[in-house]
Design a protein around this motif. Sequence first.
Motif, short mmCIF file in Angstrom:
data_model
loop_
_atom_site.label_atom_id
_atom_site.label_comp_id
_atom_site.label_asym_id
_atom_site.label_seq_id
_atom_site.Cartn_x
_atom_site.Cartn_y
_atom_site.Cartn_z
N THR A 6 -3.14 2.09 -7.41
CA THR A 6 -4.18 2.43 -6.44
C THR A 6 -3.58 3.12 -5.22
O THR A 6 -4.16 4.06 -4.67
N GLY A 7 -2.40 2.67 -4.79
CA GLY A 7 -1.74 3.32 -3.66
C GLY A 7 -1.36 4.76 -3.96
O GLY A 7 -1.54 5.65 -3.13
N THR A 57 -8.25 -3.13 -4.50
CA THR A 57 -7.16 -4.05 -4.87
C THR A 57 -7.48 -5.51 -4.58
O THR A 57 -7.10 -6.40 -5.35
N LEU A 75 -4.44 6.76 -3.90
CA LEU A 75 -4.90 6.98 -2.53
C LEU A 75 -4.15 8.14 -1.88
O LEU A 75 -4.75 8.92 -1.11
N GLN A 112 -2.11 -2.61 -7.36
CA GLN A 112 -1.81 -2.09 -6.03
C GLN A 112 -0.96 -0.82 -6.09
O GLN A 112 -1.20 0.12 -5.32
N GLY A 114 -0.17 4.21 -0.26
CA GLY A 114 -0.98 5.36 0.12
C GLY A 114 -0.79 5.82 1.54
O GLY A 114 -1.66 6.48 2.11
N THR A 168 -9.97 5.10 5.15
CA THR A 168 -9.28 5.43 3.91
C THR A 168 -8.59 4.18 3.35
O THR A 168 -8.62 3.94 2.13
N ALA A 169 -7.98 3.39 4.22
CA ALA A 169 -7.32 2.17 3.78
C ALA A 169 -8.31 1.17 3.23
O ALA A 169 -7.98 0.37 2.34
N ASN A 187 0.85 -1.19 0.00
CA ASN A 187 0.00 0.00 0.00
C ASN A 187 0.89 1.24 0.00
O ASN A 187 1.49 1.59 1.02
N PHE A 218 -8.69 1.38 -0.46
CA PHE A 218 -7.60 0.67 -1.13
C PHE A 218 -7.85 -0.83 -1.12
O PHE A 218 -7.66 -1.52 -2.14
#
Length: 309
Positions: A94-95, A84, A98, A91, A40, A76-77, A38, A80
Amino acid sequence: MNDFALIGPILAAMFAAATPLLFAALGELVVEKSGVLNLGVEGMMLVGAVCGFAVTIQTGSAVTGFLVAALAGAATASLFAVLTLFLLANQVATGLALTLFGVGLSALIGQGFVGIPLEGLPKLYIPGLTDLPVVGQALFGQDIMVYLAIAAVPLVHLFLYRTRAGLVLRAVGENHTAAHALGYKVLRIRFLAVLFGGAMAGLGGAFLSMDYTPMWAENMTSGRGWIALALVVFATWKPVRAMLGAWLFGGVTILQLHVQGLGIDVPSQLLSMLPYLATVLVLVLISRDIARIRLNAPACLGKLFHPDA
């Protein structure tokens, strides 16, 4: 003597500067142990920072602020995780998205809170210990969140390496196909790991806005989420090493504030670059060591580094 007296405050400031990095790095470490990357972290820290600050201003309760910050980071996570894990989005992309989302959302939420001062958390004071020379203020004069971050290190280590749940999480990260064949819910385990990582990033962000620099400003994390990501690699996914690395990067951050105070003529722009230069240097050194190991590995170990060979 005056220079010696500065060591205590510098150490205390180093531990404080390392705390948001440590929260975020421990959370991301667990996420990556589950086999998810992640990127993000920066965005989740910003969302946690603004939500924790806003709730604390409205309610007057720092405890509530930190709890909301953790929930905001986890929420928020979860975006993600859904994208994903269930919708199979990339990933990395998307991270990065984010992070951009967190920057924009935090700026929107924090519009009415820019520049409002907030009283930081009270510092611990133990008569006879806090007043010790050099180490007293650093070890016995911090606030509760600094100690919680340090306490999280052995807790995460024990969870990963001394519990069945931690063993399952590591198994999912190392070979999700085998873990699924054994009946473990891979998606559920990874989803919970991502939520934990978001909550820890939210706490790290809230520490920045509610204690370290108790006020809200847009993009106040200033790249700390990216440093936390590098810190996980630097620590080779070990919690104790993550703590030592956070202290190292915290020390570099504090160094830039004290160098000019000591009369050393260094451009302020170069000093501001120090934490990020240290991050790049560490990653280069780690990559070099890995490359050397691959070159010197005997043939019987080739599969460890080249599994497709």
